[in-house]
Structures are given as structure tokens and as C-alpha cells.
Design a protein around this motif. Structure first.
Motif, PDB file in Angstrom:
ATOM      1  N   VAL A 192      -1.552   8.351   2.942  1.00 19.58           N
ATOM      2  CA  VAL A 192      -1.521   7.303   1.929  1.00 19.58           C
ATOM      3  C   VAL A 192      -2.951   6.869   1.654  1.00 19.58           C
ATOM      4  CG1 VAL A 192      -0.687   4.987   1.359  1.00 19.58           C
ATOM      5  CG2 VAL A 192       0.737   6.524   2.738  1.00 19.58           C
ATOM      6  N   ARG A 240       0.833  -1.212   0.000  1.00 20.58           N
ATOM      7  CA  ARG A 240       0.000   0.000   0.000  1.00 20.58           C
ATOM      8  C   ARG A 240       0.865   1.258   0.000  1.00 20.58           C
ATOM      9  NH1 ARG A 240      -3.547  -2.856   4.553  1.00 20.58           N
ATOM     10  NH2 ARG A 240      -4.980  -3.988   3.175  1.00 20.58           N
ATOM     11  N   TYR A 244      -5.423   4.119   0.001  1.00 21.60           N
ATOM     12  CA  TYR A 244      -5.350   2.690  -0.298  1.00 21.60           C
ATOM     13  C   TYR A 244      -6.744   2.083  -0.214  1.00 21.60           C
ATOM     14  CZ  TYR A 244      -5.548   2.235   4.812  1.00 21.60           C
ATOM     15  OH  TYR A 244      -5.912   2.335   6.124  1.00 21.60           O
ATOM     16  N   HIS A 286       3.486   1.641  -1.402  1.00 16.69           N
ATOM     17  CA  HIS A 286       4.063   1.758  -2.741  1.00 16.69           C
ATOM     18  C   HIS A 286       2.998   1.856  -3.827  1.00 16.69           C
ATOM     19  CE1 HIS A 286       7.652   0.600  -0.516  1.00 16.69           C
ATOM     20  NE2 HIS A 286       8.301   1.198  -1.499  1.00 16.69           N
ATOM     21  N   GLY A 287       1.744   2.138  -3.428  1.00 16.46           N
ATOM     22  CA  GLY A 287       0.694   2.420  -4.393  1.00 16.46           C
ATOM     23  C   GLY A 287      -0.116   1.237  -4.886  1.00 16.46           C
ATOM     24  N   THR A 288       0.094   0.055  -4.318  1.00 12.61           N
ATOM     25  CA  THR A 288      -0.661  -1.136  -4.713  1.00 12.61           C
ATOM     26  C   THR A 288      -1.444  -1.641  -3.512  1.00 12.61           C
ATOM     27  OG1 THR A 288       1.073  -1.765  -6.266  1.00 12.61           O
ATOM     28  CG2 THR A 288      -0.468  -3.491  -5.616  1.00 12.61           C
ATOM     29  N   SER A 289      -2.730  -1.853  -3.710  1.00 16.01           N
ATOM     30  CA  SER A 289      -3.555  -2.387  -2.626  1.00 16.01           C
ATOM     31  C   SER A 289      -3.866  -3.850  -2.921  1.00 16.01           C
ATOM     32  CB  SER A 289      -4.856  -1.592  -2.491  1.00 16.01           C
ATOM     33  OG  SER A 289      -4.597  -0.295  -2.028  1.00 16.01           O
TER      34      SER A 289
END
Length: 170
Positions: A108, A60, A110, A62-65
Motif C-alpha cells: 500500500v 490509507r 500512502y 482505501h487510498g486516502t492519506s
């Protein structure tokens, strides 16, 4: 909460993880995977859940859920889990170090595993990760006792501080 506080909490998290993994490593394969009817069925499943949750937070950040947790069956024994988790630990430590004081307050966005969209400050997420670990390490301690195995050495935060302070005084 500042960067030094978060670094200390992450140090505690891995110190406590290692103590619990050391105790789990003494179990037989059958004991490690025995269904004990806890939040997660076995010692293995509980420990993999801890690692998986940490992995998910890192993703999360790093931008990925992720949409699912890691599969417990992929970690057949403690050495397999320890190897993956220790490698991931390096990434976690590096990422936290790179955040610096300014980075720990960033928000962040997510998606939780439930599909809910969320926004949290990085420091809140890391604080949660350590607290979550404490909760499930307590469950593993109970499971070890149910199996007739020795529990881990104390994983109390104050014991971590005492040991760290004693080592620094040498």
C-alpha cells in the motif's frame, strides 16, 4: 504472518480496547480530560489518538492519506468514543475478512502525517496498528493509576489466549 494470525491479532486488539474503555468509563469527566503530562495529555486524548491512528490506517488502505488526526475534543466522554470506535471496528473486521490470504501481502502506497511517501505491506501495517495499541494502552494504565483509579483488567496477550482457549473448551 498469515490471515488467521492477523485475525487473531485484531481480535486481541478489540478485546484489550474494550477492557481499557471499561476502566476509563469509571472516571469522572474531569479525570478523563485531566492533563497528566504524558505523550498525549489525558486519558481521553490518548484513547482518541489510538482510535484516530486506526482510522488513519483504514483510510490509507482505501487510498486516502489523512493530513491530520481526529480531534480529541470531538469525543467528550467514553460512550461517544466507544460508539464511534465500535462502529469503525465493524468496518475493520469486514475489510480484513475481505483481504483473504492473498490480500494481506499487498503493498500500500500512502503519505504519512509528516508528508513522507511510504509503501508498506498490509500485514505490516495491521501488525503495527495492534502493537501501537499495546504501547498506548500501557500509558493509559499508568494514567489511570496516577488518577487513583483502578486499572483495566489485564490486557496481556497471553491472558487473551487463555480466556479464548477456556471459552473454546466449554
Amino acid at each position: 504472518m498469515n490471515h488467521a494470525d492477523l485475525t487473531n491479532l485484531l481480535e486481541f486488539h478489540y478485546w484489550a480496547r474494550d477492557r481499557v474503555l471499561d476502566a476509563a468509563a469509571l472516571l469522572t469527566p474531569e479525570q478523563y480530560t485531566r492533563d497528566l503530562g504524558s505523550s498525549f495529555p489525558s486519558v481521553r486524548d490518548t484513547l482518541v489518538h489510538l482510535y484516530s491512528a486506526e482510522w488513519a490506517w483504514y483510510q490509507r488502505w482505501h487510498g486516502t492519506s489523512p493530513t491530520a488526526m481526529l480531534a480529541a475534543a470531538d469525543y467528550r466522554d467514553v460512550p461517544t468514543l466507544r460508539g464511534a470506535w465500535t462502529a469503525h471496528e465493524g468496518q475493520m473486521r469486514t475489510f480484513l475478512a475481505e483481504q483473504g490470504e492473498a490480500g494481506i501481502t499487498r503493498s500500500v502506497d500512502y503519505t504519512a502525517l509528516t508528508g513522507q511517501r511510504c509503501t508498506s505491506a498490509f500485514w505490516e501495517m495491521l501488525h503495527h496498528l495492534v502493537n501501537h495499541g499495546t504501547y498506548h494502552r500501557g500509558q493509559v494504565t499508568t494514567m489511570l493509576r496516577q488518577l487513583g483509579a483502578a486499572p483495566a483488567k489485564s490486557v496481556d496477550l497471553i491472558v487473551f489466549y487463555r480466556e479464548r482457549n477456556a471459552a473454546a473448551a466449554r
